[in-house]
Design a protein around this motif. Structure first.
Motif, PDB file in Angstrom:
ATOM      1  N   UNK A   1       3.624 -33.336  68.280  1.00 24.69           N
ATOM      2  CA  UNK A   1       4.100 -34.164  67.267  1.00 24.69           C
ATOM      3  C   UNK A   1       3.367 -35.426  67.372  1.00 24.69           C
ATOM      4  N   UNK A   2       3.419 -35.889  68.671  1.00 25.97           N
ATOM      5  CA  UNK A   2       2.813 -37.431  68.835  1.00 25.97           C
ATOM      6  C   UNK A   2       1.311 -36.978  68.489  1.00 25.97           C
ATOM      7  N   UNK A   3       0.616 -36.093  68.825  1.00 23.31           N
ATOM      8  CA  UNK A   3      -0.959 -35.975  68.597  1.00 23.31           C
ATOM      9  C   UNK A   3      -1.029 -35.929  66.948  1.00 23.31           C
ATOM     10  N   UNK A   4      -0.061 -35.043  66.278  1.00 30.99           N
ATOM     11  CA  UNK A   4      -0.395 -35.222  64.788  1.00 30.99           C
ATOM     12  C   UNK A   4      -0.267 -36.829  64.039  1.00 30.99           C
ATOM     13  N   UNK A   5       0.669 -37.520  64.716  1.00 30.28           N
ATOM     14  CA  UNK A   5       0.852 -38.752  64.276  1.00 30.28           C
ATOM     15  C   UNK A   5      -0.590 -39.636  64.670  1.00 30.28           C
ATOM     16  N   UNK A   6      -0.967 -39.447  65.862  1.00 33.86           N
ATOM     17  CA  UNK A   6      -2.407 -39.758  66.167  1.00 33.86           C
ATOM     18  C   UNK A   6      -3.444 -39.677  65.215  1.00 33.86           C
ATOM     19  N   UNK A   7      -3.578 -38.321  64.996  1.00 30.85           N
ATOM     20  CA  UNK A   7      -4.444 -37.404  64.168  1.00 30.85           C
ATOM     21  C   UNK A   7      -4.349 -38.406  62.653  1.00 30.85           C
ATOM     22  N   UNK A   8      -3.196 -38.433  62.249  1.00 29.59           N
ATOM     23  CA  UNK A   8      -3.182 -39.015  60.745  1.00 29.59           C
ATOM     24  C   UNK A   8      -3.649 -40.372  60.749  1.00 29.59           C
ATOM     25  N   UNK A   9      -3.591 -41.293  61.829  1.00 30.15           N
ATOM     26  CA  UNK A   9      -3.844 -42.600  61.962  1.00 30.15           C
ATOM     27  C   UNK A   9      -5.390 -42.583  62.011  1.00 30.15           C
ATOM     28  N   UNK A  10      -5.920 -41.779  62.922  1.00 31.57           N
ATOM     29  CA  UNK A  10      -7.490 -42.034  62.911  1.00 31.57           C
ATOM     30  C   UNK A  10      -8.238 -41.040  61.629  1.00 31.57           C
ATOM     31  N   UNK A  11      -7.506 -40.193  61.101  1.00 29.99           N
ATOM     32  CA  UNK A  11      -8.038 -39.534  59.961  1.00 29.99           C
ATOM     33  C   UNK A  11      -8.073 -40.483  58.596  1.00 29.99           C
ATOM     34  N   UNK A  12      -7.267 -41.435  58.425  1.00 28.63           N
ATOM     35  CA  UNK A  12      -7.085 -42.516  57.437  1.00 28.63           C
ATOM     36  C   UNK A  12      -8.220 -43.570  57.626  1.00 28.63           C
TER      37      UNK A  12
END
Length: 105
Positions: free
Chosen positions: A37-48
């Motif tokens: 879940x934390x990886x997913x939160x980080x991924x959302x940040x970088x993808x944006x």
């Protein structure tokens, strides 16, 4: 080096004053550098913020964490960087130190 801010890992979320690439790194460390879940939160940040070198650099590390080295190499190239260390945890430290220095100036 401003990595002492990462001692806040017992918080429920990163400090608001932390820059977004550092927040992505914070989430990765909070998740113990594993996909979850934390990886997913980080991924959302970088993808944006795709196309911004600091975000692409963190994105590269993220794909190394998931052992997708082809994708990781792609993001390292987009960031204009290369892997500087031999392990995910050492690379996290390297990127965090570099991005922390940038945000100090």
């Amino acid at each position: 080096m401003a990595i002492d801010i990462f001692t806040t890992l017992d918080w429920s979320e990163p400090p608001k004053e932390m820059g977004m690439p550092l927040q992505a790194l914070w989430w990765l460390k909070k998740g113990e550098l594993r996909v979850g879940p934390e990886w997913e939160k980080a991924h959302n940040i970088v993808q944006a913020m795709e196309g911004v070198p600091a975000f692409d650099w963190v994105h590269a590390l993220m794909h190394w964490i998931e052992a997708d080295m082809g994708n990781a190499d792609y993001w390292y190239r987009r960031a204009g960087k290369r892997r500087a260390t031999a392990s995910v945890s050492a690379e996290w430290e390297h990127i965090a130190a570099a991005l922390s220095e940038v945000t100090k100036h």
